[in-house]
Scaffold this active site. Structure first.
Site, PDB file in Angstrom:
ATOM      1  CE1 TYR A 139      -4.212   0.723  -7.447  1.00 29.21           C
ATOM      2  CE2 TYR A 139      -5.937   0.286  -9.042  1.00 29.21           C
ATOM      3  CZ  TYR A 139      -4.919  -0.163  -8.254  1.00 29.21           C
ATOM      4  OH  TYR A 139      -4.592  -1.498  -8.242  1.00 29.21           O
ATOM      5  CE  LYS A 167      -6.025  -1.146  -4.798  1.00 33.21           C
ATOM      6  NZ  LYS A 167      -6.744  -1.947  -5.808  1.00 33.21           N
TER       7      LYS A 167
END
Length: 296
Positions: A139, A167
Site C-alpha cells: 500500500y 494499492k
C-alpha cells in the site's frame, strides 16, 4: 490486449467496519454490508484498512471481522486484510492472524511516522513476505505515511514471490507506469478518481472507497472498458466524480463521510471511533442530496 493480471478480481471495495450504536464491532452488520457489496458487483473486499478504521480496532476485532465476512460471502470471494502498522514485528503478527482467520491476502502499508529510508522500507516488506504464505498487496500512500515506496524499491520488491500487488495512492502516474512496464505486479487504483485512468494503462482494477455506497457504478466503469466501450467508461467515471469529490476530497476523512451516507441510507455502518467525529447534519444532508440526484 494481453490478459490482465488481477489476482483478487477487478473491483475491490475498501469496506468500512460497521459498529453498533454503543461503538462495539457489529458483526451482523458487517456480514450484511459485505454481502450487499458482493451482490452489487465487487469481486473482492479489503477489510481492516484505513477506511475500516484499523487504527482504532483491536487485534481481536480484526480477526473477528475477517471470520464474519468470510462466513457471509463464502470461500470464493477474495478477502484482503489490512495488517499494516508502524511496527514490523506487530505487522507480522497481524499477517499470521489474518491468514488463520480466513484472509486470502494481506494489505501492508508503508511504516508511518518513523519515516524509514528506502532500504528499511524494503527490509520491512521482505520480512513480512518471508514470514507468511499469504500473497501481499503493498500500500503506497505517502500522503498518509510520510514515506513513498519509490519505483526502484517497488521494482526490487516485485522479485519476491509473495509480493504480487500494489494499492496505489502515490499520485505519481509516471512512476506507476514505470513499475507497470517493468514488473508483473498487479496494480489497483486506491484513489477513486484514478480508477479509469490507471486501468487504461494496464492496472488490474481498483480498491474503491466509494464502492461502499455505489458498488454497481464502480464495477460498471471497468466492465464498460473491458467491453471496449471506452466512451461509456469515461461517462461512468465522470458520473461518480461529484460523489467522489464530496466523499473523498472534502476536509473530512472518507470513513466519516461514507459512514454518514450509509447510515442515512439505512445501511450498516454505525458511528466512527474517536478521534474521528461524525459530520454535522448539514454535511450529511448535502451528501444525501448528491447521492439522490445521481444514483436514486
Amino acid at each position: 490486449m494481453r490478459q490482465r493480471n488481477a489476482p483478487f478480481g477487478r473491483t475491490l471495495c475498501a469496506m468500512v467496519t460497521p459498529f453498533t450504536s454503543a461503538g462495539t464491532l457489529d458483526v451482523n452488520g458487517a456480514a450484511r454490508l459485505a454481502t450487499r457489496l458482493v451482490d452489487g458487483g465487487c469481486d473482492g473486499l479489503v477489510l481492516n484498512g484505513t477506511t475500516g478504521e484499523s487504527p482504532t480496532t483491536t487485534d481481536a476485532e480484526k480477526r473477528e471481522l475477517i471470520a464474519a465476512v468470510r462466513s457471509a460471502v463464502g470461500p470464493t470471494v477474495p478477502l484482503v486484510a489490512g495488517v499494516g502498522t508502524a511496527d514490523t514485528r506487530h505487522t507480522v503478527e497481524l499477517t499470521l492472524a489474518a491468514e488463520k482467520a480466513g484472509a486470502d491476502a494481506a494489505l501492508v502499508v508503508t511504516p508511518y511516522y518513523s519515516r524509514p529510508p528506502q532500504a528499511a522500507v524494503e527490509a520491512h516488506f521482505r520480512q513480512i513476505a518471508d514470514a507468511t504464505g499469504l500473497p501481499l498487496m503493498l500500500y503506497d500512500i505517502p500522503g498518509r505515511t510520510g514515506t513513498r515506496i519509490t519505483p526502484p524499491t517497488m521494482i526490487r520488491l516485485a522479485q519476491h514471490p509473495c509480493i504480487i500487488a500494489v494499492k496505489d495512492c502515490s499520485y505519481d502516474f509516471l512512476g506507476t507506469q514505470r513499475v507497470l512496464a517493468e514488473t508483473d505486479l498487479a496494480y489497483y487504483a486506491g484513489c477513486d478518481e484514478h480508477i479509469l485512468p490507471l486501468y487504461a494503462v494496464g492496472a488490474s482494477g481498483c480498491v474503491s472507497t466509494i464502492a461502499n455506497v455505489v458498488p454497481e457504478q464502480v464495477a460498471g466503469i471497468l466492465a464498460a472498458f473491458d467491453a471496449g466501450d471506452t466512451a461509456l467508461a469515461a461517462e461512468l467515471q465522470s458520473r461518480v466524480t461529484p460523489l467522489t469529490e464530496a466523499l473523498m476530497a472534502s476536509d473530512l476523512p472518507g470513513t466519516v463521510t461514507v459512514k454518514a451516507l450509509l447510515n442515512t441510507l439505512n445501511l450498516p455502518a454505525g458511528p466512527v471511533r474517536a478521534p474521528l467525529l461524525a459530520p454535522d447534519a448539514g454535511t450529511t444532508a448535502e451528501l444525501l442530496a448528491l447521492y439522490e440526484a445521481g444514483f436514486r
